[in-house]
Design a protein around this motif. Structure first.
Motif, PDB file in Angstrom:
ATOM      1  N   SER A 377      43.932  34.235  49.502  1.00 60.12           N
ATOM      2  CA  SER A 377      44.784  33.236  48.850  1.00 60.12           C
ATOM      3  C   SER A 377      46.274  33.547  48.962  1.00 60.12           C
ATOM      4  CB  SER A 377      44.406  33.114  47.367  1.00 60.12           C
ATOM      5  OG  SER A 377      44.613  34.340  46.693  1.00 60.12           O
ATOM      6  N   SER A 378      46.629  34.642  49.614  1.00 59.01           N
ATOM      7  CA  SER A 378      48.029  35.067  49.659  1.00 59.01           C
ATOM      8  C   SER A 378      48.642  34.835  51.032  1.00 59.01           C
ATOM      9  CB  SER A 378      48.152  36.551  49.305  1.00 59.01           C
ATOM     10  OG  SER A 378      47.746  36.787  47.978  1.00 59.01           O
ATOM     11  N   LEU A 379      49.912  34.435  51.028  1.00 58.70           N
ATOM     12  CA  LEU A 379      50.645  34.295  52.275  1.00 58.70           C
ATOM     13  C   LEU A 379      52.112  34.627  52.051  1.00 58.70           C
ATOM     14  CD1 LEU A 379      51.252  30.544  53.227  1.00 58.70           C
ATOM     15  CD2 LEU A 379      50.600  31.272  50.944  1.00 58.70           C
ATOM     16  N   ALA A 380      52.795  34.955  53.131  1.00 59.46           N
ATOM     17  CA  ALA A 380      54.211  35.313  53.063  1.00 59.46           C
ATOM     18  C   ALA A 380      54.998  34.389  53.978  1.00 59.46           C
ATOM     19  CB  ALA A 380      54.415  36.775  53.458  1.00 59.46           C
ATOM     20  N   VAL A 381      56.267  34.164  53.603  1.00 60.22           N
ATOM     21  CA  VAL A 381      57.108  33.176  54.283  1.00 60.22           C
ATOM     22  C   VAL A 381      58.506  33.755  54.461  1.00 60.22           C
ATOM     23  CG1 VAL A 381      58.092  30.852  54.124  1.00 60.22           C
ATOM     24  CG2 VAL A 381      55.806  31.280  53.213  1.00 60.22           C
ATOM     25  N   THR A 382      59.137  33.487  55.613  1.00 63.25           N
ATOM     26  CA  THR A 382      60.555  33.779  55.768  1.00 63.25           C
ATOM     27  C   THR A 382      61.312  32.496  56.066  1.00 63.25           C
ATOM     28  OG1 THR A 382      60.343  34.244  58.152  1.00 63.25           O
ATOM     29  CG2 THR A 382      60.168  36.124  56.641  1.00 63.25           C
ATOM     30  N   LEU A 436      57.978  37.646  60.182  1.00 70.64           N
ATOM     31  CA  LEU A 436      57.334  38.689  59.387  1.00 70.64           C
ATOM     32  C   LEU A 436      55.902  38.862  59.860  1.00 70.64           C
ATOM     33  CD1 LEU A 436      55.017  37.682  57.087  1.00 70.64           C
ATOM     34  CD2 LEU A 436      57.016  36.548  56.167  1.00 70.64           C
ATOM     35  N   HIS A 437      55.360  40.052  59.584  1.00 73.27           N
ATOM     36  CA  HIS A 437      53.933  40.309  59.784  1.00 73.27           C
ATOM     37  C   HIS A 437      53.439  41.233  58.684  1.00 73.27           C
ATOM     38  CE1 HIS A 437      53.673  38.304  63.607  1.00 73.27           C
ATOM     39  NE2 HIS A 437      54.664  39.030  64.096  1.00 73.27           N
ATOM     40  N   TRP A 438      52.275  40.912  58.127  1.00 72.89           N
ATOM     41  CA  TRP A 438      51.542  41.854  57.298  1.00 72.89           C
ATOM     42  C   TRP A 438      50.960  42.920  58.222  1.00 72.89           C
ATOM     43  CZ3 TRP A 438      50.853  41.009  51.943  1.00 72.89           C
ATOM     44  CH2 TRP A 438      51.152  39.736  51.468  1.00 72.89           C
ATOM     45  N   HIS A 439      50.926  44.154  57.765  1.00 71.70           N
ATOM     46  CA  HIS A 439      50.232  45.163  58.560  1.00 71.70           C
ATOM     47  C   HIS A 439      48.735  44.958  58.391  1.00 71.70           C
ATOM     48  CE1 HIS A 439      48.938  48.892  60.348  1.00 71.70           C
ATOM     49  NE2 HIS A 439      50.185  49.181  60.683  1.00 71.70           N
ATOM     50  N   PRO A 440      47.981  44.812  59.493  1.00 70.37           N
ATOM     51  CA  PRO A 440      46.547  44.492  59.363  1.00 70.37           C
ATOM     52  C   PRO A 440      45.712  45.629  58.792  1.00 70.37           C
ATOM     53  CG  PRO A 440      47.108  44.923  61.655  1.00 70.37           C
ATOM     54  CD  PRO A 440      48.403  44.890  60.893  1.00 70.37           C
ATOM     55  N   GLN A 441      46.263  46.862  58.755  1.00 72.63           N
ATOM     56  CA  GLN A 441      45.469  48.008  58.304  1.00 72.63           C
ATOM     57  C   GLN A 441      46.033  48.696  57.061  1.00 72.63           C
ATOM     58  OE1 GLN A 441      45.909  49.085  62.635  1.00 72.63           O
ATOM     59  NE2 GLN A 441      44.127  50.338  62.164  1.00 72.63           N
ATOM     60  N   PRO A 443      47.182  47.573  53.436  1.00 73.06           N
ATOM     61  CA  PRO A 443      47.336  46.492  52.470  1.00 73.06           C
ATOM     62  C   PRO A 443      48.693  46.541  51.776  1.00 73.06           C
ATOM     63  CG  PRO A 443      45.171  47.491  52.278  1.00 73.06           C
ATOM     64  CD  PRO A 443      45.958  48.364  53.212  1.00 73.06           C
ATOM     65  N   SER A 444      49.288  45.390  51.617  1.00 73.16           N
ATOM     66  CA  SER A 444      50.556  45.136  50.921  1.00 73.16           C
ATOM     67  C   SER A 444      51.787  45.496  51.736  1.00 73.16           C
ATOM     68  CB  SER A 444      50.622  45.843  49.556  1.00 73.16           C
ATOM     69  OG  SER A 444      51.058  47.184  49.669  1.00 73.16           O
ATOM     70  N   MET A 445      51.629  46.037  52.945  1.00 71.69           N
ATOM     71  CA  MET A 445      52.807  46.340  53.760  1.00 71.69           C
ATOM     72  C   MET A 445      53.201  45.128  54.593  1.00 71.69           C
ATOM     73  SD  MET A 445      53.516  49.208  56.743  1.00 71.69           S
ATOM     74  CE  MET A 445      53.721  50.592  55.604  1.00 71.69           C
ATOM     75  N   ILE A 446      54.492  44.780  54.535  1.00 72.08           N
ATOM     76  CA  ILE A 446      55.052  43.704  55.338  1.00 72.08           C
ATOM     77  C   ILE A 446      56.234  44.258  56.117  1.00 72.08           C
ATOM     78  CG2 ILE A 446      56.333  41.518  55.252  1.00 72.08           C
ATOM     79  CD1 ILE A 446      54.677  40.740  52.833  1.00 72.08           C
ATOM     80  N   ILE A 447      56.356  43.849  57.372  1.00 77.46           N
ATOM     81  CA  ILE A 447      57.517  44.178  58.185  1.00 77.46           C
ATOM     82  C   ILE A 447      58.187  42.864  58.562  1.00 77.46           C
ATOM     83  CG2 ILE A 447      58.352  45.376  60.248  1.00 77.46           C
ATOM     84  CD1 ILE A 447      55.752  46.987  60.233  1.00 77.46           C
ATOM     85  N   SER A 448      59.513  42.842  58.499  1.00 77.49           N
ATOM     86  CA  SER A 448      60.252  41.617  58.799  1.00 77.49           C
ATOM     87  C   SER A 448      61.436  41.940  59.695  1.00 77.49           C
ATOM     88  CB  SER A 448      60.727  40.949  57.505  1.00 77.49           C
ATOM     89  OG  SER A 448      61.510  41.847  56.733  1.00 77.49           O
ATOM     90  N   THR A 449      61.788  40.976  60.532  1.00 74.85           N
ATOM     91  CA  THR A 449      62.947  41.123  61.399  1.00 74.85           C
ATOM     92  C   THR A 449      63.959  40.024  61.097  1.00 74.85           C
ATOM     93  OG1 THR A 449      63.706  41.344  63.692  1.00 74.85           O
ATOM     94  CG2 THR A 449      61.977  39.747  63.293  1.00 74.85           C
ATOM     95  N   ALA A 450      65.238  40.370  61.250  1.00 75.86           N
ATOM     96  CA  ALA A 450      66.331  39.448  60.973  1.00 75.86           C
ATOM     97  C   ALA A 450      67.474  39.766  61.916  1.00 75.86           C
ATOM     98  CB  ALA A 450      66.779  39.571  59.517  1.00 75.86           C
ATOM     99  N   ILE A 451      68.534  38.984  61.825  1.00 79.29           N
ATOM    100  CA  ILE A 451      69.698  39.201  62.684  1.00 79.29           C
ATOM    101  C   ILE A 451      70.243  40.615  62.524  1.00 79.29           C
ATOM    102  CG2 ILE A 451      72.112  38.514  63.017  1.00 79.29           C
ATOM    103  CD1 ILE A 451      70.072  36.628  64.269  1.00 79.29           C
TER     104      ILE A 451
END
Length: 479
Positions: A377-382, A436-441, A443-451
């Motif tokens: 039920s969870s998703l992340a957005v940039t 952004l991407h959740w780390h598949p292995q 849990p709860s880790m997200i990595i994001s890229t920006a300018i």
């Protein structure tokens, strides 16, 4: 160039249960008053004021860069464990640059090590205990400072020359060392990056000049059949080596693996009337994939049934930039729009009214959306409004639970009433977030890229969710 998140002093605002509230005022008279959640796009900062993230909101937060800014990256699956929850963590990834000159671009193959954080209680004991409040806050400050200063993120990088900027890069699920890149030159290329990943896995600390070397490496496949550049590309999670790539000229090409290469169908899938912006294979049906377009539609295609879409739905009033097909609940597909809204559709209701959720929280274009690989039920957005948000669609506002929570707290949380109850977390501090991407292995880790570079974040509330509450975390990025 990449910038890192600098350690900021602890916000004066008190933390509350499932609340990481930040005060935007530097005036002691104001800061000593009730805590207030600062709303981006609504509240303004006065001269001399700056936002500072509350370390209690994160189990881990750190920034890094690989040189030039990156529009796209991907997490490379590893063999360190399918589900990992104990610190320290190690992460492998690939990213593609957008350099000042075309010949300066490269694929950055990186390893992050010594990711050392701390699991926190969802409610700090001082929040509900009446005694020793000052001592507790002081101890927490020292603990947070120790975590930030002594546990340094190690970044080990290999650079692989790439012709032109990288619009998008994706690692294959089944063979993670195989990556595909969409270049702004109009070429889609497939790379075997195993020599560089193996070198990172076997090495210790990087050599002092390693980051300056750009290695020359021949791609395993180059496809020049697209008539324009593009951004849409996806590997099949069910058929190893199967790929689709879509371009700004409305065309989608299917790649099928052969014994030692790929056969690309020169006859494209055509159905959109404008640029194809994103593609996603079905997580359960090997022959189905979805696409979204500047024409405002989402289409579902079956590669066994010709080159036209089986279903086409008008999804948004503006460009549909990104989509994500839920791998844990395969009937759900999420889409993000150029007007800042995002929606979730139930494909079982596609002939009726498939929209099960629609949010207009973000103020600018949605640039990335991804379902959690660990929570259906969870998703992340940039978004281009410089925010990364995390949502749990299973949550609803519960007045009775909120009243019980407020009764337990020493200080009443001063959260805006108009925040959606599904909004779990807001992360800031990066400028013009791209992906952004959740780390598949992990849990709860997200990595994001920006300018201004990458962030690795692990919100402290994702493991233990309390219905009806909202976490707001404010981060300040400094050179």
């Amino acid at each position: 160039m990449g910038r890192t998140i600098k350690k900021a002093r602890k916000a004066k605002a008190k933390k509350t249960k499932k609340k990481a509230e930040a005060s935007s005022s530097s005036d002691p008279a104001i800061a000593s008053g009730p805590a207030k959640v600062w709303q981006p796009g609504v509240d303004a900062l006065e001269d001399g004021e700056e936002l500072q993230f509350d370390p209690q909101a994160y189990n881990y937060l750190q920034g890094f860069g690989i040189g030039w800014s990156c529009l796209s990256f991907d997490v490379v699956r590893d063999q360190l464990g399918l589900v990992r929850s104990e610190f320290p963590h190690m992460v492998y990834g690939v990213a593609g640059t957008q350099a000042e000159k075309p010949q300066w671009n490269y694929i950055g193959v990186f390893k992050l090590s010594n990711i050392s954080g701390k699991k926190r209680e969802p409610i700090p004991p001082s929040a509900v205990d009446g005694d020793n409040d000052a001592d507790s806050d002081s101890s927490s400050d020292e603990e947070d400072e120790e975590i930030s200063e002594d546990k340094k993120l190690n970044v080990h990088l290999k650079k692989v020359a790439h012709a032109g900027g990288v619009n998008r890069i994706r690692s294959m699920t089944q063979q993670p060392h195989i990556c595909a890149t969409w270049g702004d030159t109009g070429h889609v290329q497939v790379w075997d990056l195993s020599p560089f990943l193996n070198s990172l896995a076997e090495s210790g600390a990087p050599a002092p000049d390693e980051g300056d070397i750009i290695h020359r490496h021949t791609p395993a496949k180059v496809f020049s059949g697209h008539k324009n550049e593009g951004y849409a590309i996806d590997w099949s999670p069910l058929v190893a080596g199967r790929l689709v790539s879509g371009d700004c000229n409305n065309c989608i090409h299917l790649w099928e693996p052969s014994s030692n290469n790929w056969n690309v169908d020169s006859n494209p899938f055509v159905g959109h009337t404008a640029s194809v912006e994103d593609l996603q294979w079905s997580p359960t049906e090997a022959d189905l994939f979805a696409s979204c377009s500047v024409d405002g539609t989402i289409a579902i295609w079956d590669i066994r049934k010709g080159k036209k879409p089986c279903i086409s739905v008008k999804a948004h009033k503006a460009d549909v930039n990104v989509i994500s097909w839920n791998r844990l609940a395969s009937c759900m597909i999420a889409s993000g729009c150029d007007d800042g809204s995002f929606s979730v559709r139930d494909l079982r209701l596609i002939e009726e009214d498939p929209v099960v959720a629609h949010f207009e929280y973000h103020k600018k274009a949605i640039t990335s959306i991804e379902w959690s690989p660990h929570e259906a039920s969870s998703l992340a957005v940039t978004s281009e409004d410089h925010q990364l948000t995390i949502w749990d669609l299973s949550l609803e506002r519960d007045a009775e639970e909120e009243a019980e929570f407020r009764a337990k707290m020493k200080e009443q949380p001063n959260a805006p009433e108009n925040l959606p109850p599904q909004l779990l977390f807001v992360h800031q501090g990066q400028r013009d977030l791209k992906e952004l991407h959740w780390h598949p292995q992990i849990p709860s880790m997200i990595i994001s890229t920006a300018i201004d570079g990458f962030n690795v974040l692990m919100p402290s509330n994702i493991d233990t969710t309390i219905p009806g509450s909202t976490d707001i975390a404010m981060a300040s990025a400094e050179p």
